[in-house]
Design a protein around this motif. Structure first.
Motif, PDB file in Angstrom:
ATOM      1  N   GLY A  63      36.002  25.826  28.405  1.00 22.32           N
ATOM      2  CA  GLY A  63      34.966  26.816  28.171  1.00 22.32           C
ATOM      3  C   GLY A  63      34.263  27.295  29.420  1.00 22.32           C
ATOM      4  O   GLY A  63      33.270  28.035  29.335  1.00 22.32           O
ATOM      5  N   ASN A  64      34.751  26.903  30.596  1.00 23.53           N
ATOM      6  CA  ASN A  64      34.143  27.336  31.852  1.00 23.53           C
ATOM      7  C   ASN A  64      34.689  28.694  32.263  1.00 23.53           C
ATOM      8  O   ASN A  64      35.852  29.025  32.005  1.00 23.53           O
ATOM      9  N   ASP A  65      33.847  29.504  32.943  1.00 22.79           N
ATOM     10  CA  ASP A  65      34.296  30.798  33.441  1.00 22.79           C
ATOM     11  C   ASP A  65      35.394  30.602  34.474  1.00 22.79           C
ATOM     12  O   ASP A  65      35.358  29.657  35.278  1.00 22.79           O
ATOM     13  N   LEU A  66      36.362  31.503  34.468  1.00 19.92           N
ATOM     14  CA  LEU A  66      37.400  31.466  35.483  1.00 19.92           C
ATOM     15  C   LEU A  66      36.805  31.859  36.838  1.00 19.92           C
ATOM     16  O   LEU A  66      35.847  32.628  36.902  1.00 19.92           O
ATOM     17  N   PRO A  67      37.362  31.359  37.933  1.00 19.84           N
ATOM     18  CA  PRO A  67      36.847  31.715  39.270  1.00 19.84           C
ATOM     19  C   PRO A  67      36.957  33.220  39.508  1.00 19.84           C
ATOM     20  O   PRO A  67      37.869  33.877  38.994  1.00 19.84           O
ATOM     21  N   PRO A  68      36.035  33.790  40.297  1.00 20.59           N
ATOM     22  CA  PRO A  68      36.049  35.237  40.564  1.00 20.59           C
ATOM     23  C   PRO A  68      37.363  35.735  41.137  1.00 20.59           C
ATOM     24  O   PRO A  68      37.813  36.839  40.817  1.00 20.59           O
ATOM     25  N   ASP A  69      38.021  34.931  42.001  1.00 17.34           N
ATOM     26  CA  ASP A  69      39.277  35.396  42.589  1.00 17.34           C
ATOM     27  C   ASP A  69      40.377  35.488  41.542  1.00 17.34           C
ATOM     28  O   ASP A  69      41.241  36.371  41.598  1.00 17.34           O
ATOM     29  N   VAL A  70      40.339  34.605  40.539  1.00 12.23           N
ATOM     30  CA  VAL A  70      41.318  34.672  39.450  1.00 12.23           C
ATOM     31  C   VAL A  70      41.040  35.889  38.575  1.00 12.23           C
ATOM     32  O   VAL A  70      41.957  36.619  38.202  1.00 12.23           O
ATOM     33  N   LEU A  71      39.770  36.127  38.262  1.00 11.11           N
ATOM     34  CA  LEU A  71      39.419  37.297  37.454  1.00 11.11           C
ATOM     35  C   LEU A  71      39.844  38.585  38.147  1.00 11.11           C
ATOM     36  O   LEU A  71      40.296  39.534  37.492  1.00 11.11           O
ATOM     37  N   ALA A  72      39.716  38.619  39.467  1.00 14.26           N
ATOM     38  CA  ALA A  72      40.125  39.811  40.208  1.00 14.26           C
ATOM     39  C   ALA A  72      41.619  40.055  40.064  1.00 14.26           C
ATOM     40  O   ALA A  72      42.069  41.200  39.917  1.00 14.26           O
ATOM     41  N   GLN A  73      42.401  38.985  40.078  1.00 15.31           N
ATOM     42  CA  GLN A  73      43.844  39.127  39.910  1.00 15.31           C
ATOM     43  C   GLN A  73      44.215  39.560  38.503  1.00 15.31           C
ATOM     44  O   GLN A  73      45.188  40.287  38.293  1.00 15.31           O
ATOM     45  N   LEU A  74      43.408  39.145  37.527  1.00 19.09           N
ATOM     46  CA  LEU A  74      43.685  39.504  36.133  1.00 19.09           C
ATOM     47  C   LEU A  74      43.358  40.959  35.836  1.00 19.09           C
ATOM     48  O   LEU A  74      43.794  41.504  34.823  1.00 19.09           O
ATOM     49  N   HIS A  75      42.557  41.591  36.697  1.00 25.10           N
ATOM     50  CA  HIS A  75      42.128  42.984  36.481  1.00 25.10           C
ATOM     51  C   HIS A  75      41.507  43.098  35.079  1.00 25.10           C
ATOM     52  O   HIS A  75      41.807  44.007  34.310  1.00 25.10           O
TER      53      HIS A  75
END
Length: 388
Positions: A63-75
């Protein structure tokens, strides 16, 4: 191992791991499992029905937020979008002989009855998971549970059980197994594969999903592949066309596993296993290693994907929804799964009755044809079906 890879059309991208490690029960034992199917009806014969669940969550398993760098890759936004919607639901039927596999994609906005969710008797099918999860999590908090991992695990199981129940009610068939993969899991699996080939009939450019591709065959990296399967803007039939992308992608992954030498590359194979064990949840009791060996020994397999039909698009309580003919869907699925015999003659779809508790505000006229769910996407000799 090539035949084993063909079996992945039945299990989806999420089970595309560990299958080359014959007898390696350490692989099987490390998968995350769920008891959400406990007590549910099952098929009585040798045929099996498998529900593939793609969860549009930007959270990890705890339930933790994904890291910002991962979210950036996910677009995929800043992590607050998506919630716990099941934006991909594919019901797969593996017949007793394991050969002619058929699968139905369920459009995410189908407006269906739900049970056991406070304040709702109907909802979009994609929302069943998240609505039930939120309710269960609040009940756990009220009972004194404070551990975040426990809250996430138990409330997700409630969401899974609600989704399974809702799909059973929609299709009228039992579900014997399920597999769930998150948005980041899809990304990680594609990355571990080293890219996947896809084929487009037309060029596309969509800033929402990040899909910018010319017509023709492409080998997509993980970020591009996610954009490919998520695109709905700019497509003639929106979400219905997006289901074809998902179907074609699964078949392309199956082809890639069978032809690219993944099973002979221990580094790549280890990466696939690690990703699946981290990002995939299987129904309890499903020994995916043994299952893949059994199904993989069958020659002459083919897979046919179809998208369930939609009668029309409407608006309910300010939300865009798909109005469906529940009786026609049950007949179509049960006929394809061999539960009932084919009708001697085709009949016109019956008007949908009792589909929603709120009064829809129609966005179509009575003269408009039903939305086009498109032709089936099937196994091709080249392994990479072309889609719009």
């Amino acid at each position: 191992m090539g035949r084993t890879a063909v079996a992945l059309a039945a299990c989806g991208v999420l089970t595309a791991t560990g299958l080359a490690w014959s007898g390696a029960q350490t692989v099987q034992g490390a998968f995350h499992t769920s008891d959400a199917l406990d007590g549910a009806p099952r098929s009585t014969g040798a045929a099996e029905n498998i529900l593939l669940i793609g969860l549009d969550s930007r959270k990890d398993r705890n339930g933790n937020d994904l890291p910002p760098d991962v979210l950036a890759q996910l677009h995929a936004g800043d992590g607050q979008e998506g919630g716990y919607n099941t934006n991909t639901l594919i019901l797969v039927h593996v017949p007793a002989d394991g050969k002619n596999i058929v699968a139905f994609s369920i459009p995410r906005d189908d407006y269906v009855p739900v049970v056991g969710i406070d304040g709702y008797d109907h909802a979009k099918i994609k929302e069943a998971y998240g609505l039930k999860k939120a309710q269960a999590e609040q009940q756990l908090v009220d009972s004194g549970v404070t551990d975040q991992a426990t809250l996430e695990s138990r409330s997700r199981d409630a969401g899974r059980a609600e989704t399974l129940q809702t799909v059973r009610a929609l299709t009228g068939v039992p579900i014997d197994r399920f597999a769930e993969v998150s948005l980041v899991g899809f990304y990680d699996i594609t990355k571990a594969l080293g890219g996947v080939q896809v084929c487009l009939n037309h060029a596309v450019s969509d800033s929402y999903s990040g899909a910018h591709f010319a017509a023709g065959v492409h080998t997509l990296n993980a970020a591009q592949a996610l954009a490919f399967v998520r695109q709905r803007h700019g497509l003639d039939n929106g979400d219905l066309d997006r289901t074809h992308r998902q179907q074609a992608f699964l078949l392309s992954v199956t082809h890639a596993l069978a032809s690219s030498g993944v099973f002979g590359d221990l580094t790549k194979l280890a990466g696939l296993v690690s990703v699946a064990q981290r990002d995939v949840t299987l129904s309890s009791g499903w020994n995916i290693v043994d299952y893949a060996h059994r199904i993989g020994d069958i020659s002459g397999q083919s897979t046919r994907f179809t998208t369930l039909p939609v009668l029309r698009y409407d608006t309910v309580d300010g939300q865009d929804v798909n109005i469906i003919d529940s009786a026609a869907i049950k007949t179509q699925v049960q006929t394809a799964f061999g539960i009932i015999p084919p009708a001697p003659t085709s009949a016109s779809p019956r008007p949908s009755t009792g589909v929603q508790s709120s009064t829809p505000t129609s966005t179509t006229t009575g003269d408009d044809p039903p939305p086009d769910q498109g032709p089936p996407v099937t196994t091709s000799s080249g392994g990479v079906p072309c889609v719009d």
